[in-house]
Design an enzyme around this catalytic site. Structure first.
Site, PDB file in Angstrom:
ATOM      1  N   HIS A 166       0.824  -1.209   0.000  1.00 48.93           N
ATOM      2  CA  HIS A 166       0.000   0.000   0.000  1.00 48.93           C
ATOM      3  C   HIS A 166       0.865   1.269   0.000  1.00 48.93           C
ATOM      4  O   HIS A 166       2.015   1.240   0.454  1.00 48.93           O
ATOM      5  CB  HIS A 166      -0.934  -0.002   1.208  1.00 48.93           C
ATOM      6  CG  HIS A 166      -2.025  -1.027   1.098  1.00 48.93           C
ATOM      7  ND1 HIS A 166      -3.145  -1.020   1.894  1.00 48.93           N
ATOM      8  CD2 HIS A 166      -2.160  -2.083   0.249  1.00 48.93           C
ATOM      9  CE1 HIS A 166      -3.940  -2.044   1.539  1.00 48.93           C
ATOM     10  NE2 HIS A 166      -3.354  -2.698   0.564  1.00 48.93           N
ATOM     11  N   GLU A 223       0.794   3.958   1.793  1.00 53.45           N
ATOM     12  CA  GLU A 223       1.229   4.430   3.118  1.00 53.45           C
ATOM     13  C   GLU A 223       2.412   3.602   3.606  1.00 53.45           C
ATOM     14  O   GLU A 223       3.378   4.124   4.167  1.00 53.45           O
ATOM     15  CB  GLU A 223       0.083   4.309   4.139  1.00 53.45           C
ATOM     16  CG  GLU A 223      -1.194   5.026   3.754  1.00 53.45           C
ATOM     17  CD  GLU A 223      -2.172   4.159   2.975  1.00 53.45           C
ATOM     18  OE1 GLU A 223      -1.747   3.488   2.016  1.00 53.45           O
ATOM     19  OE2 GLU A 223      -3.362   4.179   3.297  1.00 53.45           O
ATOM     20  N   CYS A 236      -6.131   1.619   5.340  1.00 51.98           N
ATOM     21  CA  CYS A 236      -6.705   0.347   5.796  1.00 51.98           C
ATOM     22  C   CYS A 236      -6.176   0.032   7.201  1.00 51.98           C
ATOM     23  O   CYS A 236      -5.285   0.728   7.703  1.00 51.98           O
ATOM     24  CB  CYS A 236      -6.344  -0.778   4.826  1.00 51.98           C
ATOM     25  SG  CYS A 236      -4.622  -1.322   4.950  1.00 51.98           S
ATOM     26  N   CYS A 246      -2.283  -0.564   7.344  1.00 52.77           N
ATOM     27  CA  CYS A 246      -1.516   0.692   7.273  1.00 52.77           C
ATOM     28  C   CYS A 246      -1.730   1.512   8.540  1.00 52.77           C
ATOM     29  O   CYS A 246      -0.786   2.166   9.013  1.00 52.77           O
ATOM     30  CB  CYS A 246      -1.915   1.493   6.041  1.00 52.77           C
ATOM     31  SG  CYS A 246      -1.344   0.706   4.519  1.00 52.77           S
TER      32      CYS A 246
HETATM   33  N1  5HC Z   1      -5.413   3.297   1.877  1.00 56.69           N
HETATM   34  C1  5HC Z   1      -5.107   2.468   0.866  1.00 56.69           C
HETATM   35  N2  5HC Z   1      -3.866   2.502   0.325  1.00 56.69           N
HETATM   36  C2  5HC Z   1      -3.562   1.707  -0.744  1.00 56.69           C
HETATM   37  O1  5HC Z   1      -2.449   1.788  -1.257  1.00 56.69           O
HETATM   38  N3  5HC Z   1      -4.511   0.836  -1.232  1.00 56.69           N
HETATM   39  C3  5HC Z   1      -4.235   0.072  -2.443  1.00 56.69           C
HETATM   40  C4  5HC Z   1      -4.240  -1.417  -2.394  1.00 56.69           C
HETATM   41  C5  5HC Z   1      -4.729  -1.775  -3.781  1.00 56.69           C
HETATM   42  O2  5HC Z   1      -3.658  -1.691  -4.728  1.00 56.69           O
HETATM   43  C6  5HC Z   1      -5.735  -0.690  -4.082  1.00 56.69           C
HETATM   44  C7  5HC Z   1      -7.154  -1.010  -3.661  1.00 56.69           C
HETATM   45  O3  5HC Z   1      -7.696  -1.811  -4.644  1.00 56.69           O
HETATM   46  P1  5HC Z   1      -9.268  -1.995  -4.863  1.00 56.69           P
HETATM   47  O4  5HC Z   1      -9.723  -2.987  -3.831  1.00 56.69           O
HETATM   48  O5  5HC Z   1      -9.909  -0.639  -4.687  1.00 56.69           O
HETATM   49  O6  5HC Z   1      -9.365  -2.525  -6.273  1.00 56.69           O
HETATM   50  O7  5HC Z   1      -5.282   0.433  -3.350  1.00 56.69           O
HETATM   51  C8  5HC Z   1      -5.735   0.747  -0.679  1.00 56.69           C
HETATM   52  C9  5HC Z   1      -6.088   1.542   0.364  1.00 56.69           C
HETATM   53  C10 5HC Z   1      -7.459   1.460   0.938  1.00 56.69           C
HETATM   54  O8  5HC Z   1      -7.462   1.133   2.244  1.00 56.69           O
HETATM   55 ZN    ZN Z   2      -3.251  -0.122   3.630  1.00 59.35          ZN
END
Ligand code: 5HC
Ligand code: ZN
Length: 163
Positions: A77, A79, A103, A106
């Protein structure tokens, strides 16, 4: 006389997060994160992507199907990448700008790293248990979460030259 239409710190750091997210190869959700210290210095940046030193081609971008054939066990992710890209620098008292609410995984890392403020834009997964767990942990750990309400919907940058 000085310009009056300059961007704010919040727009600057969230803009950098969004620009970083444009590096993401995830076809559905592009996330960027920017960690800033108490003197408004950028400490680190990251976006969501697969693993350093591995070919992106070896991993799937699927959202559905057998867990091991989806992106979820493999993608790092934004973060998390921003925290790790700081290469162990002290993040105590820093803020993180991220265009999507963190999430639960993170959130744990943000809290443990000493980051005290989370600035975010989108909260599209607010009804998920993951986001609910993040909010519970941030509240308990006294990490402030601030939803940015930008003055404008868009900032444009141009590569055009004047010569
Ligand atoms: N805060 C976040 N930072 C992130 O980098 N992500 C990333 C993980 C996945 O590559 C994508 C979410 O994929 P999707 O489930 O919307 O197809 O975003 C997701 C979240 C959401 O919690
Ligand atoms: Zn995350």
């Amino acid at each position: 006389m000085k310009r009056t239409d300059y961007i704010s710190w919040d727009e600057y750091f969230m803009g950098i997060s969004l620009l970083s997210g444009m590096r993401s190869k995830d076809p559905s959700t592009q996330v960027g994160a920017c960690i800033v210290d108490m003197d408004n210095r950028i400490v680190s940046i990251g976006y969501n992507g697969f693993l350093n030193g591995c070919s992106d081609e070896d991993f799937p971008w699927e959202r559905e199907g057998d867990f091991l054939n989806t992106k979820y066990p493999y993608v790092v992710h934004a973060e998390q990448n921003a925290i790790l890209n700081a290469r162990g620098k002290n993040l105590e008292g820093c803020s993180i700008y991220v265009n999507l609410f963190p999430c639960h995984d993170c959130a744990r890392n943000i809290i443990q790293s000493g980051i005290k403020k989370v600035y975010y834009l989108d909260d599209k997964y607010k009804d998920t248990d993951s986001t609910k767990a993040s909010k519970f942990m941030f509240e308990k750990a006294k990490v402030e979460c601030i939803r940015l309400k930008p003055r404008t919907e868009k900032i444009e940058i141009s590569f055009k030259t004047q010569d």
